[in-house]
Design a protein around this motif. Structure first.
Motif, short mmCIF file in Angstrom:
data_model
loop_
_atom_site.label_atom_id
_atom_site.label_comp_id
_atom_site.label_asym_id
_atom_site.label_seq_id
_atom_site.Cartn_x
_atom_site.Cartn_y
_atom_site.Cartn_z
N PHE A 1 6.00 -16.98 36.16
CA PHE A 1 6.84 -17.03 37.35
C PHE A 1 7.79 -18.22 37.34
O PHE A 1 8.89 -18.14 37.88
CB PHE A 1 5.98 -17.00 38.62
N VAL A 2 7.38 -19.30 36.70
CA VAL A 2 8.32 -20.40 36.49
C VAL A 2 9.48 -19.93 35.61
O VAL A 2 10.66 -20.20 35.89
CB VAL A 2 7.62 -21.62 35.85
N ALA A 3 9.14 -19.18 34.54
CA ALA A 3 10.18 -18.67 33.64
C ALA A 3 11.07 -17.65 34.34
O ALA A 3 12.28 -17.60 34.10
CB ALA A 3 9.53 -18.03 32.41
N ILE A 4 10.48 -16.83 35.21
CA ILE A 4 11.28 -15.86 35.98
C ILE A 4 12.25 -16.60 36.89
O ILE A 4 13.43 -16.22 37.02
CB ILE A 4 10.35 -14.94 36.78
N TRP A 5 11.78 -17.67 37.52
CA TRP A 5 12.66 -18.47 38.38
C TRP A 5 13.84 -19.04 37.59
O TRP A 5 14.98 -18.97 38.02
CB TRP A 5 11.86 -19.59 39.04
N ARG A 6 13.52 -19.57 36.43
CA ARG A 6 14.56 -20.22 35.64
C ARG A 6 15.46 -19.23 34.91
O ARG A 6 16.60 -19.53 34.62
CB ARG A 6 13.90 -21.14 34.61
#
Length: 226
Positions: free
Chosen positions: A68-73
Motif C-alpha cells: 500500500f505504500v507502493a500503491i500510494w507512491r
C-alpha cells in the motif's frame, strides 16, 4: 502559468461507490481518503492470497503494508487500459512478498490451494490517523492500520470471486490433483503472474526447476481436462 494551473483537471469526487480506477487517480493526486477506501476494499483478499504463499504472518503483514505504500507512491503509473486495477495491486503485493522472502530467507507456504471454506482475512482501517492529504497522513495511517485477519464481516471482492471460480471450478479440481510442487509452480507463474525468476525466489528453487515444473504441470492439466 496561472492559465495552465486553472486548466489542470482535478480527480473526480470519490466515495465508497467509486471504482478502483477513479480511486487510484485520486491517490495519484495525494488524496488519502481514496487510499483508505482502496485499503478497506482490497486488503482482505490481498492478505488472504499472500498468506497462501507464505507461512510467516509477519512477512505477509509487512508485504501488505509495503504494497500500500507502493500503491500510494506509484498510483500515477496505473493506466486502466493496461488491465484491471485489482490485478495491478496484486502484482505489487506478491512482488513485495517475493522480495521480503529473498531478504529474510523464510520458506514459502507449502504448495496447495485453499479449501473451499477458507476464510478471508480482513485488514481493518481502525488505525486511520491521517485527516488531510499528503504522504505524512497516508504513512501514518498505513503504519498504524490493523493487519490481523478476522473471521467475518468481509465482502468478497470481484478479484477474489474470479480466483475462487478458477481454483474451485473445473480447473481448480484439476489443479488440486497436481503434486504440491507442481501446483505451487503453476500458481506462481500463471495465477500470480510472476516471472520465472520471481517464482524461483518465491519457491526457493532454481529457475530451471520452475520451468520444468510448469511444463510438467501443464502437461498433466491437459490430461486431466481432456
Amino acid at each position: 502559468m496561472h492559465r495552465f494551473l486553472a486548466r489542470r483537471r482535478e480527480p473526480p469526487p470519490i466515495g465508497p461507490d467509486s471504482d478502483d480506477a477513479e480511486l487510484l487517480q485520486a491517490v495519484a493526486a495525494e488524496r488519502t481518503e481514496a487510499l483508505k477506501i482502496l485499503h478497506r476494499r482490497h486488503a482482505p483478499w490481498l492478505r488472504a492470497r499472500l498468506a497462501r504463499r507464505c507461512a510467516d504472518p509477519g512477512l505477509v503483514d509487512e508485504a501488505l503494508q509495503d504494497a500500500f505504500v507502493a500503491i500510494w507512491r506509484g498510483a500515477h503509473r496505473y493506466r486502466a487500459t493496461q488491465g484491471d486495477a485489482a490485478a495491478w495491486m496484486w502484482t505489487i503485493a506478491v512482488r513485495r512478498l517475493v522480495s521480503l522472502l529473498r531478504k529474510s530467507g523464510a520458506a514459502p507456504a507449502p504448495g496447495g490451494l485453499p479449501d473451499a471454506g477458507s476464510g478471508v482475512g480482513s485488514g481493518t482501517a481502525s488505525g486511520w490517523s491521517g485527516s488531510g492529504n499528503g504522504w505524512s497522513g497516508a504513512a501514518g495511517w498505513i503504519g498504524a492500520a490493523g493487519w490481523i485477519g478476522a473471521a467475518g464481516g468481509v465482502t468478497e471482492s470481484a478479484e477474489d470471486a474470479v480466483l475462487v471460480g478458477v481454483e474451485h471450478g473445473d480447473l481448480g479440481t484439476a489443479l488440486a490433483r497436481l503434486s504440491p510442487d507442481l501446483r505451487a509452480a503453476i500458481q506462481a507463474t500463471v495465477l500470480d503472474g510472476l516471472t520465472v525468476r520471481e517464482a524461483a525466489r518465491l519457491l526457493g528453487v532454481p529457475e530451471g526447476t520452475v520451468k520444468t515444473r510448469v511444463m510438467r504441470a501443464k502437461a498433466q492439466l491437459r490430461g486431466f481436462l481432456a
